[in-house]
Design a protein around this motif. Sequence first.
Motif, PDB file in Angstrom:
ATOM      1  N   MET A 165      29.675   5.584  46.452  1.00  0.00           N
ATOM      2  CA  MET A 165      30.830   6.331  46.947  1.00  0.00           C
ATOM      3  C   MET A 165      30.577   7.827  46.809  1.00  0.00           C
ATOM      4  O   MET A 165      29.738   8.260  46.016  1.00  0.00           O
ATOM      5  N   ARG A 166      31.324   8.606  47.586  1.00  0.00           N
ATOM      6  CA  ARG A 166      31.179  10.061  47.537  1.00  0.00           C
ATOM      7  C   ARG A 166      31.812  10.606  46.258  1.00  0.00           C
ATOM      8  O   ARG A 166      32.598   9.931  45.603  1.00  0.00           O
ATOM      9  N   SER A 167      31.471  11.838  45.916  1.00  0.00           N
ATOM     10  CA  SER A 167      32.064  12.473  44.742  1.00  0.00           C
ATOM     11  C   SER A 167      33.505  12.864  45.044  1.00  0.00           C
ATOM     12  O   SER A 167      33.780  13.521  46.056  1.00  0.00           O
ATOM     13  N   CYS A 215      41.822   5.929  32.718  1.00  0.00           N
ATOM     14  CA  CYS A 215      41.035   7.007  33.329  1.00  0.00           C
ATOM     15  C   CYS A 215      39.550   6.807  33.046  1.00  0.00           C
ATOM     16  O   CYS A 215      38.702   6.911  33.958  1.00  0.00           O
ATOM     17  N   LEU A 216      39.234   6.524  31.791  1.00  0.00           N
ATOM     18  CA  LEU A 216      37.834   6.291  31.438  1.00  0.00           C
ATOM     19  C   LEU A 216      37.275   5.082  32.162  1.00  0.00           C
ATOM     20  O   LEU A 216      36.139   5.100  32.663  1.00  0.00           O
ATOM     21  N   GLU A 217      38.067   4.012  32.233  1.00  0.00           N
ATOM     22  CA  GLU A 217      37.613   2.801  32.915  1.00  0.00           C
ATOM     23  C   GLU A 217      37.338   3.076  34.387  1.00  0.00           C
ATOM     24  O   GLU A 217      36.325   2.615  34.938  1.00  0.00           O
ATOM     25  N   GLN A 268      33.829   2.652  36.366  1.00  0.00           N
ATOM     26  CA  GLN A 268      33.732   1.657  37.430  1.00  0.00           C
ATOM     27  C   GLN A 268      33.369   2.262  38.777  1.00  0.00           C
ATOM     28  O   GLN A 268      32.724   1.609  39.612  1.00  0.00           O
ATOM     29  N   PHE A 269      33.763   3.530  38.995  1.00  0.00           N
ATOM     30  CA  PHE A 269      33.534   4.167  40.287  1.00  0.00           C
ATOM     31  C   PHE A 269      32.685   5.427  40.091  1.00  0.00           C
ATOM     32  O   PHE A 269      33.227   6.521  39.862  1.00  0.00           O
ATOM     33  N   ILE A 276      43.454   0.371  39.650  1.00  0.00           N
ATOM     34  CA  ILE A 276      41.998   0.213  39.540  1.00  0.00           C
ATOM     35  C   ILE A 276      41.523  -1.040  40.275  1.00  0.00           C
ATOM     36  O   ILE A 276      40.503  -1.018  40.973  1.00  0.00           O
ATOM     37  N   ASP A 277      42.248  -2.136  40.128  1.00  0.00           N
ATOM     38  CA  ASP A 277      41.815  -3.403  40.716  1.00  0.00           C
ATOM     39  C   ASP A 277      42.103  -3.500  42.212  1.00  0.00           C
ATOM     40  O   ASP A 277      41.277  -4.022  42.972  1.00  0.00           O
ATOM     41  N   ASN A 278      43.261  -3.000  42.635  1.00  0.00           N
ATOM     42  CA  ASN A 278      43.735  -3.280  43.989  1.00  0.00           C
ATOM     43  C   ASN A 278      43.690  -2.109  44.954  1.00  0.00           C
ATOM     44  O   ASN A 278      43.685  -2.311  46.168  1.00  0.00           O
ATOM     45  N   VAL A 279      43.684  -0.885  44.424  1.00  0.00           N
ATOM     46  CA  VAL A 279      43.803   0.287  45.311  1.00  0.00           C
ATOM     47  C   VAL A 279      42.525   1.125  45.351  1.00  0.00           C
ATOM     48  O   VAL A 279      42.037   1.481  46.423  1.00  0.00           O
ATOM     49  N   PHE A 280      41.959   1.431  44.194  1.00  0.00           N
ATOM     50  CA  PHE A 280      40.810   2.333  44.164  1.00  0.00           C
ATOM     51  C   PHE A 280      39.617   1.845  44.990  1.00  0.00           C
ATOM     52  O   PHE A 280      38.925   2.670  45.604  1.00  0.00           O
TER      53      PHE A 280
END
Length: 404
Positions: free
Chosen positions: A1-3, A27-29, A33-34, A364-368
């Motif tokens: 993914m892009r920055s 936030c850390l997770e 993850q991304f 985190i699970d459904n949107v990001f």
Amino acid sequence: MRSITLGLIREGKTPPDKRVPLTPKKCLEAQTQFPGLRIVVQESPVRCFTDQEYRDLGLEVRADVADCDILLGVKEVPLAQLIPNKTYLFFSHTIKKQPANRELLRQILQKNITLIDYEMLTNARGERIVAFGRWAGIVGAYNGLLTYGHKHGLYALKPAWQCIDMEDMQEEFFKVKRLPPIKIAVTGSGRVAQGALEVLDRMGLRRVSVYDYLYLDYNEPVYTQLRSSDYNRRRDGRVWDTPDFHKHPQEYESTFGKFLPVTDLLIACAYWDPAAPKLFTEADTRRSDFRINTIADVTCDVDGSVPTTKRSTTIQEPAFDYNPATGELEPPYSRPGNITEMAVDNLPCELPRNASRDFGRQLIDNVFPHLLSDTPDDIIERATITKGGQLTERYQYLADYVAD
């Protein structure tokens, strides 16, 4: 993914909302993850997680987040705090042409802001993928039982907003030892209702079938869950059809009358369409067999499915009385013959830390995965109300709402 740099904005609405889209640990997770994602936190004196809690985990906290690519909040952003040419995610409360937020949407268009509304983030089946509904149900059911106990002088519970978290609140409702053999009806089958049922189950209350609720007597408190088909029917007598009810609610009428003589506490959690029937009428409250004396209107639709909900209430002053004889509202617990109602319209704010953790998990699970993707995504596009200073095609129906 892009920055991408994502900014958690300070909640500016009054009264202040303590919830956050992402807790410090989330936030850390998310950053782990991304790869390429960086999260910056705007300083806030009201957030349920303090600035120091974010700093303790190595996150940058500062006053200005104007350089961030995407800005995440919870409630509507005050007009003066909108930053032009940014992408925002928050609950805008504009999709139903709410009068109070008309100018907000106008300013968003004028400032060339891309607005993605959490409420419109749905999967291919049209189901919402991020929401605070479960916590509305949890706090709403607790408040309903608190209100019932206060009304009848049975017990005194600490308000949910004074509890540190769900575990603290659970210690409170475990104190309820003196409930008489009342009957409790919970309407709905979605996240909100499931949250309410969670509280009743944790309290050890017995769940019974709709039939047994209607026709059997008990020597202990019991509850039942009512789905739309349990208290509505087609006007023309045809067989019940759930998809049809959702598409054509005006073709149905309420049969909730059969529950009025057997229900003591009503916890209303069902989504209500303005074209759908109300549960009962104000005239019904004057029936000799109308038994409901306490209502927790978790949906809090003013003049909606619960006709006694003539206004919403606040966390600090959560209840009022409805006088069936006059149809007027009175101070809570004024007289025994009144219906006492809790109608707080921002219930998840009472347990902000729990609600924020749950919301962050969903983000985190459904949107990001869709929001941070390098390619356009249908899920994000369906929830994008404005882009490039224009309403998107899906939301063109709002054009007259924002017209000068």
